[in-house]
Design an enzyme around this catalytic site. Structure first.
Site, PDB file in Angstrom:
ATOM      1  N   LYS A   1       0.857  -1.179   0.000  1.00  0.00           N
ATOM      2  CA  LYS A   1       0.000   0.000   0.000  1.00  0.00           C
ATOM      3  C   LYS A   1       0.893   1.228   0.000  1.00  0.00           C
ATOM      4  CE  LYS A   1      -3.616   2.363   2.595  1.00  0.00           C
ATOM      5  NZ  LYS A   1      -4.577   2.269   3.700  1.00  0.00           N
TER       6      LYS A   1
ATOM      7  N   LYS B   1      -2.099  -1.546  -3.904  1.00  0.00           N
ATOM      8  CA  LYS B   1      -2.960  -0.367  -3.857  1.00  0.00           C
ATOM      9  C   LYS B   1      -2.127   0.895  -3.941  1.00  0.00           C
ATOM     10  CE  LYS B   1      -5.919   2.026  -0.683  1.00  0.00           C
ATOM     11  NZ  LYS B   1      -6.406   2.144   0.640  1.00  0.00           N
TER      12      LYS B   1
HETATM   13  C1  PBG Z   1      -7.456   3.269   5.479  1.00  0.00           C
HETATM   14  C2  PBG Z   1      -7.712   3.217   4.024  1.00  0.00           C
HETATM   15  C3  PBG Z   1      -7.518   4.210   3.045  1.00  0.00           C
HETATM   16  C4  PBG Z   1      -8.010   3.667   1.849  1.00  0.00           C
HETATM   17  C5  PBG Z   1      -8.456   2.388   2.124  1.00  0.00           C
HETATM   18  N1  PBG Z   1      -8.245   2.126   3.469  1.00  0.00           N
HETATM   19  C6  PBG Z   1      -7.019   5.587   3.146  1.00  0.00           C
HETATM   20  C7  PBG Z   1      -5.619   5.869   3.481  1.00  0.00           C
HETATM   21  O1  PBG Z   1      -4.784   4.995   3.691  1.00  0.00           O
HETATM   22  O2  PBG Z   1      -5.332   7.066   3.584  1.00  0.00           O
HETATM   23  C8  PBG Z   1      -8.070   4.378   0.533  1.00  0.00           C
HETATM   24  C9  PBG Z   1      -9.092   3.874  -0.442  1.00  0.00           C
HETATM   25  C10 PBG Z   1      -9.369   4.760  -1.584  1.00  0.00           C
HETATM   26  O3  PBG Z   1      -8.735   5.805  -1.807  1.00  0.00           O
HETATM   27  O4  PBG Z   1     -10.301   4.406  -2.332  1.00  0.00           O
HETATM   28  N2  PBG Z   1      -6.154   3.413   5.879  1.00  0.00           N
END
Ligand code: PBG
Length: 323
Positions: free
Chosen positions: A195, A248
């Site tokens: 991520k 992601k």
């Molecule tokens: C929680 C989380 C996030 C997303 C999914 N889970 C936000 C982040 O990490 O700031 C983002 C999902 C999206 O942008 O569609 N941490």
């Protein structure tokens, strides 16, 4: 005059030839539909930066989940908006928390769809970070306990799969151990393994009201130029017991999807995140692009890269188009 012996156009001349040699197909089976649940009753409030996506109260949420099920979408992933945020993310692991109540309601009303839950603390923390903060630092090991508690409370409420998205080190092991100790050894973990600290999460932070109140997430989410590090993250999470590896965002990270898939052979999920969705919506609203064609091309590309499943806000539209 020279004529090539192999003419690729021979097999492109009509749709039946094209269908026969098509290498990748996007199906309804590939879709995971993200949903946001909030306290209250009768609420279906559009998220302005994500047209067609809403904050749902539980009663409205179950109606939406029914629609997804009727379209043949196999799974949803839930994000919760708590009543109150604090410095311990109390509602994240509260048995009566918004996500826990939503899981129970969905399992009762729509038992035949998979309920995945995002396990993270940022939506529940007053400072908006994904872990416990002391002296401006996000503390890794103390956070693990809260994440494990959160995952357990989701599993106890009936979640089919938990998806830790915080990027703390060791969290898959912590979640796995806690689930196992409590009789949930058959609950799979979908780990947000690679991520990245991405500007593409912008609209989500409005949707989940989870923007960090100071600093950013770069001390725990990955640095976008790195690919081999994504592989190390994936390998670590596999050793710790992850069942599905997530990459992601998706569009700017197709090489990572391919690398993780080919090097691990694990089921790979790709998150077509909020910013990727909103860009398409904005351009389509101006008639600059053909929304349906662009969405199908993007999601097919994500599959071609190696994703087995895609978390996407386009899920319902795509399911309708594929029918
Ligand atoms: C929680 C989380 C996030 C997303 C999914 N889970 C936000 C982040 O990490 O700031 C983002 C999902 C999206 O942008 O569609 N941490």
């Amino acid at each position: 005059m020279y004529f090539p012996e192999y003419r690729p156009r021979r097999l492109r001349q009509n749709e039946n030839f094209r269908r026969m040699i098509r290498e990748t197909s996007l199906t309804i089976n590939d879709l995971i539909y993200p949903l946001f649940v909030t306290h209250g009753k009768g609420i279906k409030k559009e998220i302005s930066s994500m047209p067609g996506n809403y904050h749902f109260s539980i009663d409205k949420l179950t109606e939406e989940v029914k629609k997804a099920r009727d379209l043949g979408i196999p799974a949803i992933i839930l994000f919760g908006l708590p009543e109150e945020k604090d410095e311990a993310a109390s509602e994240a692991y509260d048995d009566k928390g918004i996500v826990q109540e939503a899981i129970r309601a969905i399992k009762k009303a729509v038992p035949d769809i998979l309920v995945i839950t995002d396990v993270c603390l940022c939506e529940y923390m007053s400072h908006g970070h994904c872990g416990i903060v002391k002296d401006g630092q996000v503390l890794n090991d103390l956070t693990l306990e809260l994440l494990a508690k959160t995952a357990l409370s989701h599993a106890e409420a009936g979640a089919d799969m938990v998806a830790p998205s915080d990027m703390m080190d060791g969290r898959v092991a912590a979640v796995r151990a806690t689930l196992d100790e409590n009789g949930h050894q058959d609950s799979p973990i979908m780990s947000y393994a690679a991520k990245y600290a991405s500007a593409f999460y912008g609209p989500f932070r409005e949707a989940a009201e989870s923007a960090p109140q100071f600093g950013d997430r770069r001390s725990y989410q990955m640095d976008s130029p790195n690919a081999l590090e994504a592989l190390r993250e994936a390998m670590l999470d596999m050793e710790e017991g992850a069942d599905i590896i997530m990459v992601k965002p998706a569009m700017a990270y197709m090489d990572i999807i391919q690398l993780v898939k080919s090097e691990t052979g694990y089921p790979v999920a790709a998150y077509n995140v909020s910013g990727e969705f909103s860009m398409v919506k904005a351009a389509a609203a101006k008639n600059w692009i053909d929304e349906k064609k662009v969405v199908m091309e993007i999601l097919t590309g994500i599959k071609r890269a190696g994703a087995d499943m895609i978390l996407t806000y386009h899920a319902k539209d795509v399911a309708n188009w594929l029918k």
